[in-house]
Motif scaffolding. Structure first.
Motif, PDB file in Angstrom:
ATOM      1  N   ASP A 165      -3.918   2.960  -2.291  1.00 38.31           N
ATOM      2  CA  ASP A 165      -4.681   1.947  -3.047  1.00 38.31           C
ATOM      3  C   ASP A 165      -3.960   1.540  -4.326  1.00 38.31           C
ATOM      4  O   ASP A 165      -4.553   1.481  -5.415  1.00 38.31           O
ATOM      5  CB  ASP A 165      -6.094   2.445  -3.384  1.00 38.31           C
ATOM      6  CG  ASP A 165      -6.962   2.619  -2.150  1.00 38.31           C
ATOM      7  OD1 ASP A 165      -6.827   1.811  -1.213  1.00 38.31           O
ATOM      8  OD2 ASP A 165      -7.761   3.567  -2.125  1.00 38.31           O
ATOM      9  N   LEU A 166      -2.661   1.253  -4.209  1.00 43.32           N
ATOM     10  CA  LEU A 166      -1.861   0.883  -5.375  1.00 43.32           C
ATOM     11  C   LEU A 166      -2.254  -0.489  -5.914  1.00 43.32           C
ATOM     12  O   LEU A 166      -2.831  -1.317  -5.201  1.00 43.32           O
ATOM     13  CB  LEU A 166      -0.374   0.888  -5.017  1.00 43.32           C
ATOM     14  CG  LEU A 166       0.194   2.243  -4.606  1.00 43.32           C
ATOM     15  CD1 LEU A 166       1.666   2.106  -4.216  1.00 43.32           C
ATOM     16  CD2 LEU A 166       0.031   3.267  -5.714  1.00 43.32           C
ATOM     17  N   VAL A 167      -1.907  -0.707  -7.178  1.00 43.09           N
ATOM     18  CA  VAL A 167      -2.252  -1.934  -7.884  1.00 43.09           C
ATOM     19  C   VAL A 167      -0.973  -2.658  -8.291  1.00 43.09           C
ATOM     20  O   VAL A 167       0.023  -2.028  -8.640  1.00 43.09           O
ATOM     21  CB  VAL A 167      -3.096  -1.598  -9.135  1.00 43.09           C
ATOM     22  CG1 VAL A 167      -3.345  -2.818  -9.993  1.00 43.09           C
ATOM     23  CG2 VAL A 167      -4.417  -0.960  -8.723  1.00 43.09           C
ATOM     24  N   SER A 168      -1.011  -3.982  -8.231  1.00 37.03           N
ATOM     25  CA  SER A 168       0.103  -4.788  -8.733  1.00 37.03           C
ATOM     26  C   SER A 168      -0.387  -5.638  -9.903  1.00 37.03           C
ATOM     27  O   SER A 168      -1.586  -5.720 -10.175  1.00 37.03           O
ATOM     28  CB  SER A 168       0.677  -5.678  -7.625  1.00 37.03           C
ATOM     29  OG  SER A 168      -0.289  -6.623  -7.209  1.00 37.03           O
ATOM     30  N   TYR A 169       0.559  -6.287 -10.575  1.00 36.06           N
ATOM     31  CA  TYR A 169       0.264  -7.054 -11.788  1.00 36.06           C
ATOM     32  C   TYR A 169       0.876  -8.443 -11.648  1.00 36.06           C
ATOM     33  O   TYR A 169       2.009  -8.576 -11.187  1.00 36.06           O
ATOM     34  CB  TYR A 169       0.883  -6.336 -12.989  1.00 36.06           C
ATOM     35  CG  TYR A 169       0.649  -6.983 -14.330  1.00 36.06           C
ATOM     36  CD1 TYR A 169      -0.541  -6.796 -15.016  1.00 36.06           C
ATOM     37  CD2 TYR A 169       1.639  -7.766 -14.924  1.00 36.06           C
ATOM     38  CE1 TYR A 169      -0.742  -7.366 -16.266  1.00 36.06           C
ATOM     39  CE2 TYR A 169       1.434  -8.340 -16.168  1.00 36.06           C
ATOM     40  CZ  TYR A 169       0.240  -8.142 -16.838  1.00 36.06           C
ATOM     41  OH  TYR A 169       0.043  -8.708 -18.064  1.00 36.06           O
ATOM     42  N   SER A 170       0.121  -9.468 -12.000  1.00 37.45           N
ATOM     43  CA  SER A 170       0.640 -10.832 -11.929  1.00 37.45           C
ATOM     44  C   SER A 170       0.010 -11.680 -13.016  1.00 37.45           C
ATOM     45  O   SER A 170      -1.198 -11.913 -13.015  1.00 37.45           O
ATOM     46  CB  SER A 170       0.337 -11.439 -10.552  1.00 37.45           C
ATOM     47  OG  SER A 170       0.851 -12.747 -10.449  1.00 37.45           O
ATOM     48  N   HIS A 171       0.811 -12.112 -13.962  1.00 38.28           N
ATOM     49  CA  HIS A 171       0.389 -13.022 -15.027  1.00 38.28           C
ATOM     50  C   HIS A 171      -0.903 -12.588 -15.722  1.00 38.28           C
ATOM     51  O   HIS A 171      -1.855 -13.350 -15.844  1.00 38.28           O
ATOM     52  CB  HIS A 171       0.256 -14.449 -14.489  1.00 38.28           C
ATOM     53  CG  HIS A 171       1.555 -15.048 -14.076  1.00 38.28           C
ATOM     54  ND1 HIS A 171       2.488 -15.521 -14.980  1.00 38.28           N
ATOM     55  CD2 HIS A 171       2.111 -15.192 -12.861  1.00 38.28           C
ATOM     56  CE1 HIS A 171       3.543 -15.960 -14.336  1.00 38.28           C
ATOM     57  NE2 HIS A 171       3.351 -15.767 -13.049  1.00 38.28           N
ATOM     58  N   GLY A 172      -0.920 -11.319 -16.155  1.00 37.65           N
ATOM     59  CA  GLY A 172      -2.053 -10.836 -16.936  1.00 37.65           C
ATOM     60  C   GLY A 172      -3.218 -10.303 -16.126  1.00 37.65           C
ATOM     61  O   GLY A 172      -4.237  -9.927 -16.691  1.00 37.65           O
ATOM     62  N   ASN A 173      -3.084 -10.264 -14.808  1.00 33.05           N
ATOM     63  CA  ASN A 173      -4.170  -9.797 -13.949  1.00 33.05           C
ATOM     64  C   ASN A 173      -3.696  -8.676 -13.032  1.00 33.05           C
ATOM     65  O   ASN A 173      -2.524  -8.629 -12.644  1.00 33.05           O
ATOM     66  CB  ASN A 173      -4.710 -10.949 -13.092  1.00 33.05           C
ATOM     67  CG  ASN A 173      -5.298 -12.051 -13.944  1.00 33.05           C
ATOM     68  OD1 ASN A 173      -6.302 -11.864 -14.616  1.00 33.05           O
ATOM     69  ND2 ASN A 173      -4.657 -13.210 -13.939  1.00 33.05           N
ATOM     70  N   TYR A 174      -4.621  -7.793 -12.666  1.00 29.57           N
ATOM     71  CA  TYR A 174      -4.341  -6.697 -11.742  1.00 29.57           C
ATOM     72  C   TYR A 174      -4.870  -7.072 -10.360  1.00 29.57           C
ATOM     73  O   TYR A 174      -5.954  -7.651 -10.246  1.00 29.57           O
ATOM     74  CB  TYR A 174      -5.026  -5.406 -12.211  1.00 29.57           C
ATOM     75  CG  TYR A 174      -4.645  -4.975 -13.606  1.00 29.57           C
ATOM     76  CD1 TYR A 174      -3.431  -4.331 -13.842  1.00 29.57           C
ATOM     77  CD2 TYR A 174      -5.478  -5.216 -14.690  1.00 29.57           C
ATOM     78  CE1 TYR A 174      -3.068  -3.934 -15.120  1.00 29.57           C
ATOM     79  CE2 TYR A 174      -5.129  -4.826 -15.973  1.00 29.57           C
ATOM     80  CZ  TYR A 174      -3.923  -4.186 -16.182  1.00 29.57           C
ATOM     81  OH  TYR A 174      -3.565  -3.795 -17.453  1.00 29.57           O
ATOM     82  N   TYR A 175      -4.121  -6.693  -9.325  1.00 25.12           N
ATOM     83  CA  TYR A 175      -4.513  -7.015  -7.957  1.00 25.12           C
ATOM     84  C   TYR A 175      -4.317  -5.809  -7.046  1.00 25.12           C
ATOM     85  O   TYR A 175      -3.367  -5.040  -7.212  1.00 25.12           O
ATOM     86  CB  TYR A 175      -3.663  -8.176  -7.408  1.00 25.12           C
ATOM     87  CG  TYR A 175      -3.890  -9.475  -8.132  1.00 25.12           C
ATOM     88  CD1 TYR A 175      -4.900 -10.350  -7.736  1.00 25.12           C
ATOM     89  CD2 TYR A 175      -3.107  -9.825  -9.229  1.00 25.12           C
ATOM     90  CE1 TYR A 175      -5.115 -11.547  -8.416  1.00 25.12           C
ATOM     91  CE2 TYR A 175      -3.315 -11.015  -9.912  1.00 25.12           C
ATOM     92  CZ  TYR A 175      -4.324 -11.870  -9.492  1.00 25.12           C
ATOM     93  OH  TYR A 175      -4.535 -13.048 -10.168  1.00 25.12           O
TER      94      TYR A 175
END
Length: 196
Positions: A165-175
């Protein structure tokens, strides 16, 4: 495959998505700290090497520069709020391990602690420091890796980080990460014929 019109944008950091990680540093419990980093990545396979880039004004910058080691701790959905909090609060004012109730665990090769709740911990020793402008890049060799036992496939012993259940980051948001759509080399893999 359709194409669309392009617009020109100012130069910027548009490589997305990015890993979001908690970098733990320090040498003794009194100076342990956690910094949340998105400027982080792999740069070499043999020897295994990676980097983190940190602003000079961040508390962890001084710790990583002084001790020349750190641990990269992958972030899960369950750890996302803690990861975010560690990114907006300074270790100069807050003891992040105590206030978040996460566990500092002894590493194998470095003095910086592992975050026990993280599914994967990467111990790193700094080999080169490069000043780049707003950030300083710490290029490091990976000297040890620790993974939760539950992420090992019981049959093949392969590491299944897709189950973390890893998380990524894109332009100020977590996904959260999406579904698997292929594997390395699938575009040229020979199709196996089904026996009738």
């Amino acid at each position: 495959m359709k194409t669309s019109a392009k617009i020109s944008l100012p130069p910027g950091n548009m490589l997305n998505p990015l890993p979001v990680v908690m970098v733990s540093c320090g040498s003794i419990p009194d100076d342990y700290n956690i910094i949340t980093v998105a400027w982080c990545g792999t740069i070499c396979s043999e020897p295994p090497m990676c980097y983190v880039s940190i602003r000079r004004e961040r508390h962890s910058y001084d710790l990583v520069k002084k001790y020349k080691e750190f641990v990269i701790n992958l972030c899960t959905q369950e750890l996302c709020a803690i990861t975010d909090w560690c990114g907006v609060r300074s270790g100069r004012k807050y003891n992040k391990f105590q206030l978040t109730n996460i566990t500092a665990m002894a590493a194998e090769k470095v003095k910086a602690p592992l975050i026990a709740e993280s599914p994967l911990n990467i111990e790193c020793v700094v080999k080169e420091i490069i000043s780049l402008g707003s950030h300083v890049m710490f290029i490091a060799e990976v000297v040890a890796v620790h993974a939760d036992e539950k992420l090992l496939d019981p049959k093949t012993q392969a590491l299944r980080l897709d189950k973390a259940d890893l998380v990524s980051y894109s332009h100020g948001n977590y996904y959260s990460l999406g579904e698997k759509i292929g594997k390395f080399g699938f575009s040229v893999q020979k199709k196996t014929s089904k026996k009738k």
